[in-house]
Design a protein around this motif. Structure first.
Motif, mmCIF file in Angstrom:
data_model
loop_
_atom_site.group_PDB
_atom_site.id
_atom_site.type_symbol
_atom_site.label_atom_id
_atom_site.label_comp_id
_atom_site.label_asym_id
_atom_site.label_seq_id
_atom_site.Cartn_x
_atom_site.Cartn_y
_atom_site.Cartn_z
ATOM 1 N N ARG A 28 47.111 62.045 68.174
ATOM 2 C CA ARG A 28 46.760 62.860 69.339
ATOM 3 C C ARG A 28 46.784 64.336 68.959
ATOM 4 N N PRO A 38 49.139 62.117 79.212
ATOM 5 C CA PRO A 38 49.980 62.096 78.014
ATOM 6 C C PRO A 38 50.337 60.670 77.598
ATOM 7 N N VAL A 58 47.068 68.076 70.729
ATOM 8 C CA VAL A 58 47.578 68.685 71.955
ATOM 9 C C VAL A 58 47.107 70.130 72.013
ATOM 10 N N TYR A 91 44.835 66.592 75.939
ATOM 11 C CA TYR A 91 44.948 65.751 74.757
ATOM 12 C C TYR A 91 43.586 65.218 74.312
ATOM 13 N N ASP A 105 49.320 70.979 79.208
ATOM 14 C CA ASP A 105 48.741 70.433 77.986
ATOM 15 C C ASP A 105 47.614 69.461 78.309
ATOM 16 N N HIS A 130 48.412 60.160 86.448
ATOM 17 C CA HIS A 130 49.112 61.365 85.976
ATOM 18 C C HIS A 130 48.798 62.557 86.863
ATOM 19 N N ARG A 178 53.659 54.790 77.256
ATOM 20 C CA ARG A 178 53.805 56.084 77.901
ATOM 21 C C ARG A 178 55.192 56.128 78.525
#
Length: 854
Positions: A378, A364, A380, A395, A393, A143, A47
């Motif tokens: 993935r 993400p 989105v 996922y 967004d 996140h 990431r």
């Protein structure tokens, strides 16, 4: 991609497959060291993160990697059985289980099942109107960080009422997927222990990845609070990282993202049909543990599961062999149990039938289509549940290319929105990669409002305070919905306040810092800055005022958030009078982070003005904490008013929690004068540029249930007061900038001004990069950095290279306090102030230097 996505192989098959962490391990030299099962449980992915390039990806959690539902549920249930064995039957009867959103909501629920009849609650990132918050905490490395506790029964966190009064305080079992540093769990325990002390806590995780230092910290923490803290984990180990892994990881992520598409191309030319199935969800059973899940709920769900699974199987048809049950962010447990029941109905032990389970996520992660990488693909798509942090967004990992004949998407009714069904929404993305999409919607559970006893009419609230008796502003410029605490001794040395705040011994609003008295050099700097920036400030004042008048006119009521918002509110009032002949009402009220807004001030406003006309005003945004605080506080206030019958059918619209600010460098609001991060001279000083008013105070012995929050009027500082000078200097430039304002306002009104929350993301990154692990100690932007230097005990200042004269006062204050200024390149703000996370007298920072001011 092969038919089986990364990590989906059963245990019998793992001998013949590549470890799903080998791609990262080979390129970065990252190694998992621990017991023999660690590689079976975990893969590795990457990431974009300046503190930790790698991501541990669980093969048995059911989040990023589709797995058999029975395996996922079985892992959590077995952990619950181990906790029950550890506690013994009698103590287990008093256990309450708390899981962490979003990743561990289903795991925690399964642990509660394994404990037998333990009530369950998980934290949530979704505020629910009408449900009072019982607590909350931050998770700085995540996140998305803000966690709320919203139990329907507020006594759930205090004890087990069903266990009998003689049973004593409950044992709290805290469940997370991974126990790394332990910061989040220890912060939670500390917060809840202050509210409801108990003698025992149990921490549960799939993997324990702590360092020896973190293990010692847990031992010391338990001794500090005088409680026993046990840990139960499925497996344990550590991650070995070579030198330079962060730089190599960042370069590798950048290279891969430049090559890889955002989403894989559709696997079929014709999208699959989307069919809605009516589950017939049992009445009264919550969709999960957001508000609590009791043994009674569990029994009702268990009896209904076979019928629910039969309805799904009937809608799938007989030709489906490989099915994915896909949950939705925090909604993990209900889809998981539907998946385990579907395994039974479809006969998943048969060679030609397979059921898998995973969920969508906010996080993400880089996708690489390689057998040795944990995240192969993935999808989105936009968020579809009106999230509190705004649009963004979402996922779904390892779904595309995995060969599923059908996907059963399970959401709650709050997420069954037009965005879900949009051409770029989740259902459309799924339809591109499978033969059949089934939509199952579970009713979102919202607790019924608690019965409210007859409420006596509140006492008549006092009229606002006004100058010259309270503040140096003209009486018509602002009415302060505050009580005067000028004769109360509230100031404490900055170091003592910081120590008390960070240790949890006091809230920052319970005392005041000693008012900073600017040196002649600093006062001269303020004067020079005001002269240089007055036109720029005037332009921003005009732009935000014209936007408010166009969208909230014709006669908005300005309500500034004391005290940074007050000079801005006064200037907006002056602009409206100068350009349009409008005499706008303007008030100042108190909002306190972690404590909410002054409800009595809102009641006064509602009694004297239409709440729909109220526009909240602040000076600037940092990371957006007050923006979120205001939205949650207004929602809670209005729910309480409805419950108490204070507003009836056909009554006036409620307060709009949107804030209008002079500067929005954090991208947190849609009504602003500018999104540039530059010096606003009113941020340079404290009370002497804000009408000689202190910051607001909220302390139980001073502020009663029917009182306004408090503040002080520093009459003795009248000789240093420049509040009027600031207003005059800016207002003198109104005519000069009028044409620019008209053009900018027109452009803004036609533009997409949706919040980006760029600032919050930057703060999370900085918090982790500098090892702070608490977003509340990262203060972004010129205004917030100034406050750090004036009020707090700063550790260091990050200055964007080339920021220029806007930071002269920052550099001067830092030099006066002996605070290092670090020049950096990748910074969305002009500067960021850092408060050391472990402030104690004589403490040292991460660089080994003494913490400034300690």
């Amino acid at each position: 991609m092969s038919e089986r996505a990364a990590g989906q192989e059963t245990r019998e098959e793992t001998v013949d497959v590549v470890w799903s962490g080998s791609w990262v391990a080979e390129r970065l030299g990252v190694a998992l060291e621990g017991d023999g099962e660690l590689r079976e449980l975990l893969g590795l992915a990457l990431r974009r993160n300046p503190k930790r390039a790698h991501l541990l990806v669980s093969n048995v959690l059911g989040k990023h990697v589709p797995q058999r539902p029975s395996v996922v549920y079985g892992e959590g249930f077995a952990l619950g059985e181990r906790v029950r064995e550890l506690l013994g039957a009698e103590e287990a009867r008093r256990a309450v289980v708390l899981g962490y959103a979003e990743t561990a909501t289903g795991l925690g629920h399964a642990v509660a099942d394994g404990l037998r009849d333990a009530p369950y609650l998980h934290s949530t990132r979704r505020p629910v109107p009408g449900v009072e918050q019982a607590g909350g905490f931050e998770e700085s490395h995540s996140h998305a960080t803000s966690h709320l506790l919203l139990p329907e029964d507020r006594e759930l966190l205090a004890g087990r009422p069903d266990a009998g009064a003689e049973a004593g305080a409950s044992v709290l079992v805290l469940v997370d997927d991974e126990f790394s540093t332990g910061n989040t769990v220890l912060n939670t325990i500390r917060t809840l222990h202050d509210l409801h002390p108990r003698e025992r806590y149990v921490i549960v995780a799939l993997v324990d990845m702590r360092s020896p230092e973190d293990r010692d910290r847990l031992t010391a923490f338990a001794a500090e609070i005088g409680a026993r803290v046990d840990l139960v984990a499925r497996s344990s180990g550590t991650v070995a990282l070579p030198d330079g892994v962060l730089e190599h990881g960042q370069a590798l992520v950048a290279a891969q993202e430049a090559e890889a598409p955002v989403s894989p191309p559709p696997s079929a030319q014709v999208p699959a049909p989307v069919t809605r199935v009516d589950l017939g969800w049992p009445a009264g059973v919550p969709d999960g543990g957001r508000h609590g899940f009791t043994p009674v709920h569990r029994a009702a769900l268990e009896s209904a599961l076979p019928v629910l699974a039969e309805r799904i199987a009937g809608a799938l048809g007989s030709d489906v062999r490989r099915v994915l049950v896909l949950g939705f962010e925090e909604l993990m447990y209900a889809p998981l149990r539907l998946g385990t029941a579907l395994e039974e109905v479809l006969g998943a032990d048969a060679a030609d039938t397979e059921v898998r389970y995973s969920t969508t996520t906010r996080s993400p992660v880089l996708a690489v289509d390689d057998p040795g990488y944990a995240i192969r693909t993935r999808l989105v798509f936009p968020a579809h549940d009106d999230p509190a942090d705004g649009p963004g967004d979402r996922y779904a990992y390892n779904v595309a290319g995995a060969g599923f004949d059908a996907v059963v998407a399970v959401v709650d009714s709050a997420a069954d929105t037009p965005e879900l069904h949009a051409p770029d929404g989740l259902l459309a993305r799924l339809a591109e990669h499978t033969g059949h999409v089934l939509l199952a919607v579970i009713p979102s559970y919202t607790p019924a409002p608690a019965p409210v006893p007859h409420r006596q009419e509140p006492p008549v609230l006092p009229e606002p305070l006004r100058g010259p008796d309270f503040s140096s502003y003209a009486p018509e410029d602002v009415g302060w919905l505050l009580q005067d605490l000028s004769d109360t001794e509230l100031e404490a040395p900055t170091e003592e306040r910081e120590e008390a705040i960070q240790s949890g011994g006091a809230h920052y609003a319970e005392s005041l810092p000693v008012e900073y008295q600017p040196s002649p050099e600093y006062q001269a700097l303020f004067t020079a800055a005001l002269g240089a920036s007055a036109a720029r400030i005037a332009r921003a004042v005009g732009t935000v005022t014209e936007t408010v008048l166009a969208e909230r006119g014709p006669r908005p009521v300005l309500v500034s958030l004391a005290r940074a918002g007050t000079p801005v509110g006064v200037l907006m009032r002056h602009w409206a009078r100068h350009r349009h002949g409008l005499d706008l009402p303007h008030y100042a009220i108190s909002i306190v982070r972690g404590r909410g807004i002054d409800a009595n001030a809102l009641r006064w406003l509602a009694a004297h003005h239409d709440p729909a006309d109220v526009v909240f005003v602040d000076g600037w945004t940092g990371k957006g904490a007050i923006t979120r605080e205001l939205a949650a506080a207004i929602s809670e206030f209005e729910a309480q008013e409805r419950a108490e019958g204070s507003t009836g059918p056909g009554g006036r619209a409620g307060f709009d929690p949107e804030i209008a600010v002079l500067a929005d460098p954090g991208g947190c609001v849609r009504t602003y004068g500018t999104r540039e991060d530059y010096l606003i001279p009113s941020a340079c000083l404290n009370s002497t540029v804000s009408g000689l008013i202190s910051r607001t105070v909220l302390r139980a012995d001073l502020v009663g249930p029917d009182d306004f929050h408090g503040a002080k009027f520093y009459r003795e500082l009248a000789g240093a007061d420049v509040s009027g000078d600031f207003l005059a200097a800016v207002a003198a430039r109104f005519d000069e900038v009028a044409d620019q304002v008209d053009a900018e306002a027109k452009e803004l009104l036609a533009a997409d001004r949706a919040p980006t929350w760029e600032g919050w993301a930057a703060v999370e990154r900085i918090s982790e990069e500098y090892g702070i692990h608490d977003v509340n100690l990262v203060k972004p932007g010129v205004g917030e950095t100034t406050r750090v230097l004036l009020r707090r005990v700063p550790w260091k200042i990050l200055a964007k290279r080339g920021a220029g004269t806007d930071l002269e006062h920052i550099r001067l204050l830092a030099e006066q306090r002996g605070v290092p200024v670090e020049e950096v390149d990748d910074l969305p703000y002009s500067c960021v102030g850092l408060i050391h996370p472990r402030f104690t007298r004589g403490a040292t920072g991460a660089d080994g230097k003494a913490v400034q001011g300690a």
